[in-house]
Scaffold this motif. Structure first.
Motif, PDB file in Angstrom:
ATOM      1  N   ALA A 267      33.662  -5.301 -21.352  1.00  0.00           N
ATOM      2  CA  ALA A 267      32.814  -4.601 -20.389  1.00  0.00           C
ATOM      3  C   ALA A 267      33.543  -4.427 -19.066  1.00  0.00           C
ATOM      4  N   GLY A 268      34.064  -3.234 -18.834  1.00  0.00           N
ATOM      5  CA  GLY A 268      34.716  -2.926 -17.566  1.00  0.00           C
ATOM      6  C   GLY A 268      36.183  -3.318 -17.521  1.00  0.00           C
ATOM      7  N   PHE A 269      36.903  -2.757 -16.562  1.00  0.00           N
ATOM      8  CA  PHE A 269      38.310  -3.083 -16.360  1.00  0.00           C
ATOM      9  C   PHE A 269      38.408  -4.530 -15.903  1.00  0.00           C
ATOM     10  N   ASN A 270      39.158  -5.330 -16.634  1.00  0.00           N
ATOM     11  CA  ASN A 270      39.226  -6.762 -16.379  1.00  0.00           C
ATOM     12  C   ASN A 270      40.468  -7.097 -15.571  1.00  0.00           C
ATOM     13  N   THR A 271      40.274  -7.525 -14.354  1.00  0.00           N
ATOM     14  CA  THR A 271      41.405  -7.855 -13.478  1.00  0.00           C
ATOM     15  C   THR A 271      41.788  -9.331 -13.537  1.00  0.00           C
ATOM     16  N   THR A 272      41.035 -10.138 -14.291  1.00  0.00           N
ATOM     17  CA  THR A 272      41.324 -11.575 -14.354  1.00  0.00           C
ATOM     18  C   THR A 272      42.331 -11.915 -15.448  1.00  0.00           C
ATOM     19  N   GLY A 273      42.595 -10.958 -16.328  1.00  0.00           N
ATOM     20  CA  GLY A 273      43.508 -11.207 -17.429  1.00  0.00           C
ATOM     21  C   GLY A 273      42.852 -11.783 -18.656  1.00  0.00           C
ATOM     22  N   ARG A 274      41.552 -12.059 -18.607  1.00  0.00           N
ATOM     23  CA  ARG A 274      40.853 -12.587 -19.783  1.00  0.00           C
ATOM     24  C   ARG A 274      40.112 -11.442 -20.467  1.00  0.00           C
ATOM     25  N   GLN A 275      40.687 -10.968 -21.563  1.00  0.00           N
ATOM     26  CA  GLN A 275      40.048  -9.927 -22.341  1.00  0.00           C
ATOM     27  C   GLN A 275      39.055 -10.546 -23.320  1.00  0.00           C
ATOM     28  N   PHE A 276      38.365  -9.708 -24.065  1.00  0.00           N
ATOM     29  CA  PHE A 276      37.409 -10.196 -25.057  1.00  0.00           C
ATOM     30  C   PHE A 276      38.138 -10.520 -26.360  1.00  0.00           C
ATOM     31  N   LEU A 277      37.706 -11.594 -26.983  1.00  0.00           N
ATOM     32  CA  LEU A 277      38.116 -11.924 -28.346  1.00  0.00           C
ATOM     33  C   LEU A 277      36.964 -11.550 -29.279  1.00  0.00           C
ATOM     34  N   PRO A 278      37.280 -11.099 -30.488  1.00  0.00           N
ATOM     35  CA  PRO A 278      38.612 -11.037 -31.097  1.00  0.00           C
ATOM     36  C   PRO A 278      39.420  -9.785 -30.783  1.00  0.00           C
ATOM     37  N   ALA A 279      38.906  -8.885 -29.937  1.00  0.00           N
ATOM     38  CA  ALA A 279      39.614  -7.626 -29.683  1.00  0.00           C
ATOM     39  C   ALA A 279      41.035  -7.843 -29.171  1.00  0.00           C
ATOM     40  N   ALA A 280      41.273  -8.926 -28.433  1.00  0.00           N
ATOM     41  CA  ALA A 280      42.591  -9.152 -27.852  1.00  0.00           C
ATOM     42  C   ALA A 280      43.637  -9.571 -28.876  1.00  0.00           C
ATOM     43  N   TYR A 281      43.204 -10.062 -30.037  1.00  0.00           N
ATOM     44  CA  TYR A 281      44.179 -10.416 -31.069  1.00  0.00           C
ATOM     45  C   TYR A 281      44.930  -9.159 -31.509  1.00  0.00           C
TER      46      TYR A 281
END
Length: 247
Positions: A79-93
């Motif tokens: 949800a939204g551009f993530n500037t913290t570097g923590r993306q959603f899992l499992p999408a980041a795999y």
């Protein structure tokens, strides 16, 4: 509601596919990962994961649940551009197809007949822990994985229209989870018996996708991490389905 709509969308993309709903025992990551394994064990060649959790240290221990040979696994980008570097899992795999969202309007003035742009609430950004797969070009994320890979309509301004007997009328359902379900249906339509990872096929077959070049999901000084541009970008990936050729 999202699960029911997800089944409908997968069916719309692949009317002859056999659909199976697998529910986890509880909302822990372990149980939800096990549900993916169960779907694959029962013969699924495309799995839509309709949930996401933020990345965390030690997430590599769960990666194998989302990396089944010859199975396309799709998941919402966040949800939204993530500037913290923590993306959603499992999408980041790296082996999961991370699905972003778009707005889709009828537009008779265009050759396609539709106007499509990045949805402001779709997810994108650099993974904190996952390395960039070989098929994804090095960009603003350097050696890290960039989310998303591909996209489909998900905006609350152009929602999926459904008729509900519970409310005796038409309503709208939106969000990147339903986009992930639709993309899984397209993978099912195309067939996923190739030994090539599903995400990799998208990048090599981008000519069969609609390249989204308008819209943004955040402020990043025009970077393709949050702005839709020609070619690859974070919010919409390599594009949206134009048939099943890229899948």
């Amino acid at each position: 509601m999202h699960a029911a709509v997800g089944l409908d969308l997968a069916s719309a993309a692949c009317p002859n596919c056999k659909l199976l709903l697998v529910q986890a025992d509880d909302e822990t990551f372990d149980s939800m990962a096990a549900a993916v394994d169960q779907a694959v064990a029962q013969g699924a060649n495309a799995v839509a994961v309709m949930w996401g959790v933020p990345e965390y240290e030690g997430q590599a221990a769960q990666a194998a649940h989302f990396a089944h040979p010859k199975v396309a696994i799709t998941a919402p980008s966040g949800a939204g551009f993530n500037t913290t570097g923590r993306q959603f899992l499992p999408a980041a795999y790296a082996n999961v197809v991370a699905v972003g969202g778009t707005e889709l309007y009828r537009d008779p003035s265009t050759a396609r007949g539709w106007n499509e742009s990045a949805w402001m609430s779709t997810g994108s950004g650099c993974s904190l822990y996952e390395l960039r797969p070989s098929w994804q070009r090095q960009g603003a994320c350097g050696s890290r994985r960039t989310v998303a890979d591909v996209s489909a309509v998900a905006s609350d301004k152009t929602p999926i229209r459904i008729y509900s007997g519970a409310t005796s009328g038409w309503g709208g359902v939106s969000g990147v989870p339903v986009a992930a379900a639709f993309i899984a249906g397209v993978h099912g339509l195309a067939g996923t018996d190739s030994a090539t990872p599903a995400a990799k096929r998208l990048y090599s077959g981008s000519r069969y996708l609609f390249d989204i070049t308008a819209g943004a999901n955040g402020a990043c000084n025009g970077s393709n991490l949050c702005a839709a541009v020609r070619g690859y970008d974070g919010p919409t990936g390599v594009g949206t389905p134009n048939g099943a050729g890229a899948f």
